[in-house]
Design a protein around this motif. Structure first.
Motif, short mmCIF file in Angstrom:
data_model
loop_
_atom_site.label_atom_id
_atom_site.label_comp_id
_atom_site.label_asym_id
_atom_site.label_seq_id
_atom_site.Cartn_x
_atom_site.Cartn_y
_atom_site.Cartn_z
N ARG A 58 -6.40 -1.32 2.39
CA ARG A 58 -5.75 -0.56 3.69
C ARG A 58 -4.65 -0.75 3.26
O ARG A 58 -3.93 -2.04 3.45
CB ARG A 58 -6.91 -0.67 4.73
N SER A 59 -4.31 -0.13 4.41
CA SER A 59 -2.80 -0.15 4.42
C SER A 59 -2.77 -0.59 6.17
O SER A 59 -3.82 -0.73 7.05
CB SER A 59 -1.88 1.04 5.38
N HIS B 89 0.80 -1.11 -0.13
CA HIS B 89 0.13 0.20 -0.01
C HIS B 89 0.96 1.60 -0.07
O HIS B 89 2.18 1.10 0.36
CB HIS B 89 -1.00 -0.17 1.59
N SER C 154 -2.02 -2.05 -5.44
CA SER C 154 -1.91 -2.38 -4.19
C SER C 154 -3.47 -2.68 -3.51
O SER C 154 -4.68 -3.14 -3.90
CB SER C 154 -2.30 -0.70 -4.14
N ASN C 155 -3.30 -3.16 -2.05
CA ASN C 155 -3.91 -3.97 -1.12
C ASN C 155 -5.33 -2.45 -0.84
O ASN C 155 -5.10 -1.33 -0.99
CB ASN C 155 -4.07 -4.11 0.18
#
Length: 310
Positions: free
Chosen positions: A167-168, A137, A164-165
């Motif tokens: 959320r981080s 992320h 990217s996922n």
């Protein structure tokens, strides 16, 4: 949506302002992001042109003077093309740098095979002393970039991705993080594959470990997870399949175990397509992962049920 690479130039530009040891070396790629930083720090922002061997050599030279160089270009031009310089100018001379890549496995399919490097982490594995970060992320990328630059004079590779996922997650630049607990196996999800892995294992009784720092490999976290979840281990990596299989085998060398390494296959895909096409073709989409992981962790259960039959 902001990508990891979008975050790269602003973060490193701030680091140039904050730390007089930080220097940036570019090979044309990404130069526009450092226009203002080069104006402020003309002696510490260097563009060598399309000369990737010089990129690494110049970075090593800056490191020998006491600076902390950050080197950036596409992974195929940062790790593969100048590998001799990575091996000798950095490794043999025992100096450190932060290598920050883009594009990596198949992030820019239109660039063709010359711009793909699914074997980058495996190649660095042939050298000693490298730390490898694989954020999932943009927030994680920023945290790991800062961690890498602050890591004394160590040799660090930061692998940025357009994937990217949603959320981080908190990252510490060291160990794996447990994001889900189960009793029928352990799945290690590396960087941007976490969302697809979590979607894939919905309903499966498995533990999921999230890895954003893959070298050094967190053997302790894997061993602890197997104590309650069993010793069937699946590694899902966004680069060459099986890259971390030897590390997982070493971590569990004294106990019976099985390891399934999933990732980018060795067969070259000769059609550009898009990123999602490549993810699916390599069996890294949630649907394919569910089939492959479910079949693997279910084998032992089926074998146990069969053994119990009279």
């Amino acid at each position: 949506m902001e990508t990891m690479r979008d975050r790269f130039a602003p973060v490193v530009s701030r680091l140039l302002d904050e730390d007089p040891r930080v220097a940036v070396v570019l090979a044309e790629i990404g130069r526009d992001g450092f226009t203002e930083a080069q104006r402020r720090h003309p002696d510490r922002v260097v563009n060598v042109g399309i000369r990737e061997q010089l990129l690494v050599g110049a970075g090593a030279g800056l490191a020998l003077t006491g600076l902390r160089p950050v080197l950036h270009t596409f992974a195929s031009f940062l790790v593969e093309r100048p590998f001799e310089q990575v091996k000798l100018d950095l490794g043999h001379q025992d100096v450190g740098a932060v290598l920050v890549s883009a594009a990596a496995s198949f992030d820019w399919p239109a660039g063709g095979y010359t711009h793909m490097a699914p074997g980058d982490v495996a190649l660095l594995d042939t050298l000693d002393g490298w730390t490898v970060h694989v954020p999932g992320h943009p927030d994680e990328a920023e945290a790991l970039l800062r961690h890498a630059v602050a890591a004394g004079d160590d040799k660090v590779y930061v692998r940025l991705s357009v994937r990217s996922n949603r959320r981080s997650n908190p990252v510490d630049g060291a160990g794996f993080r447990t994001v889900r607990e189960g009793r029928s196996g352990v799945v290690v999800a590396v960087g941007p594959v976490l969302d697809d892995v979590l979607d894939a294992v919905a309903g499966l009784d498995v533990t999921v470990l999230y890895a954003t720092t893959v070298r050094p490999f967190d053997a302790g976290a894997l061993r602890r997870a197997t104590e309650s979840a069993g010793t069937d281990v699946v590694l899902v990596e966004p680069y060459l399949a099986g890259t971390s299989t030897p590390a997982a085998n070493d971590a569990l060398a004294d106990v019976p175990h099985r390891v399934l390494g999933l990732g980018v296959g060795r067969r070259e895909l000769r059609r550009y397509g898009n990123v999602a096409d490549h993810v699916a073709a390599h069996g890294l989409d949630a649907r394919s992962l569910r089939e492959r992981i479910g079949r693997f962790v279910g084998e032992r259960e089926r074998a146990g049920a069969g053994a119990a039959c009279p």
